[in-house]
Write a protein that holds these residues in place. Sequence first.
Motif, PDB file in Angstrom:
ATOM      1  N   GLU A  94      50.371 -19.541 -12.400  1.00 42.53           N
ATOM      2  CA  GLU A  94      50.082 -20.844 -11.764  1.00 42.53           C
ATOM      3  C   GLU A  94      48.706 -20.791 -11.038  1.00 42.53           C
ATOM      4  OE1 GLU A  94      53.652 -20.375 -11.072  1.00 42.53           O
ATOM      5  OE2 GLU A  94      53.328 -18.522  -9.994  1.00 42.53           O
ATOM      6  N   PHE A 104      52.598 -19.738  -0.555  1.00 45.78           N
ATOM      7  CA  PHE A 104      53.792 -18.938  -1.184  1.00 45.78           C
ATOM      8  C   PHE A 104      54.934 -18.517   0.075  1.00 45.78           C
ATOM      9  CE2 PHE A 104      56.057 -15.151  -2.298  1.00 45.78           C
ATOM     10  CZ  PHE A 104      56.650 -15.350  -3.643  1.00 45.78           C
ATOM     11  N   ASP A 145      50.564  -8.546  -8.350  1.00 41.13           N
ATOM     12  CA  ASP A 145      51.287  -8.203  -9.499  1.00 41.13           C
ATOM     13  C   ASP A 145      50.434  -8.134 -10.811  1.00 41.13           C
ATOM     14  OD1 ASP A 145      52.986  -9.591  -7.447  1.00 41.13           O
ATOM     15  OD2 ASP A 145      54.326 -10.105  -9.096  1.00 41.13           O
ATOM     16  N   ALA A 166      57.192 -19.547  -8.867  1.00 42.15           N
ATOM     17  CA  ALA A 166      56.138 -18.947  -8.548  1.00 42.15           C
ATOM     18  C   ALA A 166      55.684 -17.613  -8.744  1.00 42.15           C
ATOM     19  CB  ALA A 166      55.958 -19.373  -6.924  1.00 42.15           C
ATOM     20  N   GLY A 167      56.249 -16.893  -9.981  1.00 45.05           N
ATOM     21  CA  GLY A 167      56.233 -15.868 -10.089  1.00 45.05           C
ATOM     22  C   GLY A 167      56.935 -14.938  -9.188  1.00 45.05           C
ATOM     23  N   MET A 168      58.186 -15.665  -8.738  1.00 46.47           N
ATOM     24  CA  MET A 168      58.792 -14.795  -7.498  1.00 46.47           C
ATOM     25  C   MET A 168      59.771 -13.933  -7.971  1.00 46.47           C
ATOM     26  SD  MET A 168      60.856 -16.734  -4.596  1.00 46.47           S
ATOM     27  CE  MET A 168      59.652 -18.052  -3.986  1.00 46.47           C
ATOM     28  N   THR A 169      59.572 -12.718  -7.495  1.00 44.95           N
ATOM     29  CA  THR A 169      60.477 -11.574  -7.639  1.00 44.95           C
ATOM     30  C   THR A 169      61.851 -11.629  -7.193  1.00 44.95           C
ATOM     31  OG1 THR A 169      58.541 -10.281  -7.703  1.00 44.95           O
ATOM     32  CG2 THR A 169      60.452  -8.931  -7.346  1.00 44.95           C
ATOM     33  N   PHE A 228      47.972 -17.879  -8.454  1.00 43.12           N
ATOM     34  CA  PHE A 228      48.671 -16.590  -9.014  1.00 43.12           C
ATOM     35  C   PHE A 228      48.530 -16.906 -10.592  1.00 43.12           C
ATOM     36  CE2 PHE A 228      52.666 -14.304  -9.939  1.00 43.12           C
ATOM     37  CZ  PHE A 228      52.613 -13.007  -9.299  1.00 43.12           C
ATOM     38  N   GLY A 286      53.672 -12.354   2.682  1.00 46.72           N
ATOM     39  CA  GLY A 286      55.094 -12.637   2.014  1.00 46.72           C
ATOM     40  C   GLY A 286      55.573 -12.268   0.559  1.00 46.72           C
ATOM     41  N   THR A 287      54.642 -11.642   0.002  1.00 45.43           N
ATOM     42  CA  THR A 287      54.882 -11.044  -1.302  1.00 45.43           C
ATOM     43  C   THR A 287      55.735  -9.814  -1.402  1.00 45.43           C
ATOM     44  OG1 THR A 287      52.547 -10.268  -1.672  1.00 45.43           O
ATOM     45  CG2 THR A 287      52.975 -12.506  -2.368  1.00 45.43           C
ATOM     46  N   THR A 288      56.004  -9.222  -2.874  1.00 44.46           N
ATOM     47  CA  THR A 288      56.597  -7.893  -2.639  1.00 44.46           C
ATOM     48  C   THR A 288      55.371  -6.909  -2.649  1.00 44.46           C
ATOM     49  OG1 THR A 288      56.545  -8.574  -5.080  1.00 44.46           O
ATOM     50  CG2 THR A 288      58.397  -8.590  -3.991  1.00 44.46           C
ATOM     51  N   ARG A 290      65.686 -11.945  -0.252  1.00 45.17           N
ATOM     52  CA  ARG A 290      65.518 -13.433  -0.519  1.00 45.17           C
ATOM     53  C   ARG A 290      66.764 -14.068  -1.195  1.00 45.17           C
ATOM     54  NH1 ARG A 290      59.958 -12.437  -3.985  1.00 45.17           N
ATOM     55  NH2 ARG A 290      58.700 -12.469  -2.162  1.00 45.17           N
ATOM     56  N   TYR A 347      60.959 -11.741 -12.376  1.00 40.08           N
ATOM     57  CA  TYR A 347      60.675 -13.174 -12.023  1.00 40.08           C
ATOM     58  C   TYR A 347      61.869 -14.090 -12.344  1.00 40.08           C
ATOM     59  CZ  TYR A 347      55.618 -11.985 -11.635  1.00 40.08           C
ATOM     60  OH  TYR A 347      54.160 -11.244 -11.486  1.00 40.08           O
ATOM     61  N   GLN A 384      48.871 -10.505  -0.609  1.00 40.94           N
ATOM     62  CA  GLN A 384      49.243 -11.848  -0.179  1.00 40.94           C
ATOM     63  C   GLN A 384      50.447 -12.067   0.570  1.00 40.94           C
ATOM     64  OE1 GLN A 384      50.199 -14.370  -3.608  1.00 40.94           O
ATOM     65  NE2 GLN A 384      49.767 -16.319  -2.171  1.00 40.94           N
ATOM     66  N   GLU A 403      59.954  -5.277 -11.511  1.00 36.36           N
ATOM     67  CA  GLU A 403      60.372  -6.576 -10.832  1.00 36.36           C
ATOM     68  C   GLU A 403      60.664  -7.626 -11.932  1.00 36.36           C
ATOM     69  OE1 GLU A 403      57.674  -7.823  -7.705  1.00 36.36           O
ATOM     70  OE2 GLU A 403      57.555  -5.748  -6.922  1.00 36.36           O
ATOM     71  N   GLN A 434      53.894  -4.077  -9.622  1.00 35.14           N
ATOM     72  CA  GLN A 434      52.960  -4.455  -8.790  1.00 35.14           C
ATOM     73  C   GLN A 434      51.561  -3.430  -9.331  1.00 35.14           C
ATOM     74  OE1 GLN A 434      52.505  -6.724  -6.320  1.00 35.14           O
ATOM     75  NE2 GLN A 434      54.468  -7.434  -7.356  1.00 35.14           N
TER      76      GLN A 434
HETATM   77  N1  GLN Z   1      56.069 -11.555  -7.497  1.00 37.03           N
HETATM   78  C1  GLN Z   1      55.365 -11.356  -6.048  1.00 37.03           C
HETATM   79  C2  GLN Z   1      56.624 -11.999  -5.103  1.00 37.03           C
HETATM   80  O1  GLN Z   1      57.318 -12.465  -5.404  1.00 37.03           O
HETATM   81  C3  GLN Z   1      54.348 -12.288  -5.963  1.00 37.03           C
HETATM   82  C4  GLN Z   1      54.357 -13.830  -6.096  1.00 37.03           C
HETATM   83  C5  GLN Z   1      53.247 -14.721  -5.944  1.00 37.03           C
HETATM   84  O2  GLN Z   1      52.458 -14.410  -5.124  1.00 37.03           O
HETATM   85  N2  GLN Z   1      53.305 -15.991  -6.382  1.00 37.03           N
HETATM   86  O3  GLN Z   1      56.621 -11.622  -3.985  1.00 37.03           O
END
Ligand code: GLN
Length: 239
Positions: free
Chosen positions: A62, A96, A200, A112-115, A58, A161-163, A120, A230, A159, A228, A135
């Motif tokens: 990362e 992810f 993203d 992990a750039g997680m929204t 990502f 499981g992603t937003t 969640r 992170y 990808q 979104e 996005q």
């Molecule tokens: N921001 C997106 C999410 O949280 C993608 C994050 C990622 O692919 N690392 O789902």
Amino acid sequence: TVTTTETTEAEADTTTDGAAVEETAEAADAAEETADTEAAVSEALADGMLTAGTNAEFPPFEYVGDDGEADGFDIALIKAIGEKLGVDVQVDNMEFASLVSSIGNKIDVAIAGMTITDERKEAVDFSEPYYEAVQYVLLPEGSEIATAEDLKNKTIGCQLGTTGMFLAEDIEGATAQTYNRAVDAVNDLVNGRVDAVIIDKNPAEVFNTKFEGKVKIIDGADFGFEAEEYALSLIHISE
Ligand code: GLN
């Protein structure tokens, strides 16, 4: 500190205001929650090691560096946090989609750039947000897709499981084609196997540069996608 101040203020007018009693109770709950979180954090760090999960696919947040180690903005951020806490940081590179369920067992935190999403939040707690994203839609250079309407009934790479995947699944008639690695979705876009990729903003920009001349990007705001935030995700403490 904030909690203490609130308690004091609430106590000040307890005699006249029933709502203040409620406020005091809320402040007490918040204080308890803070204490619980602190206890969980010190337990997690007792071994002097902060284990952080990420998915190094990502960029620029990362990616796997030339030395084979995970690198990027998030990795620098978690190392700085570890330094501040006085613990070593170990980075675990994983899928992810496995991050959320690994918190509290395999890893202490995920970065992990997680929204932040409501779904969640049922499984993990989030830190304060550290970045605002949206996005983007990645398209083959000559694509005529330009509006939300145009994405209907298309095959959309994303990808797992992603937003981006959640958005793709909500598009009328569209098929969400999922990948463990975003770059594989982009390769399939270039090879004509998917019509668009939803990913993203910053990774979209990186891929736009990497696949220059073959792809183009459009801001997801043009498709009605919302901003979104992170954050780091941590073990779920509160109710
Ligand atoms: N921001 C997106 C999410 O949280 C993608 C994050 C990622 O692919 N690392 O789902």
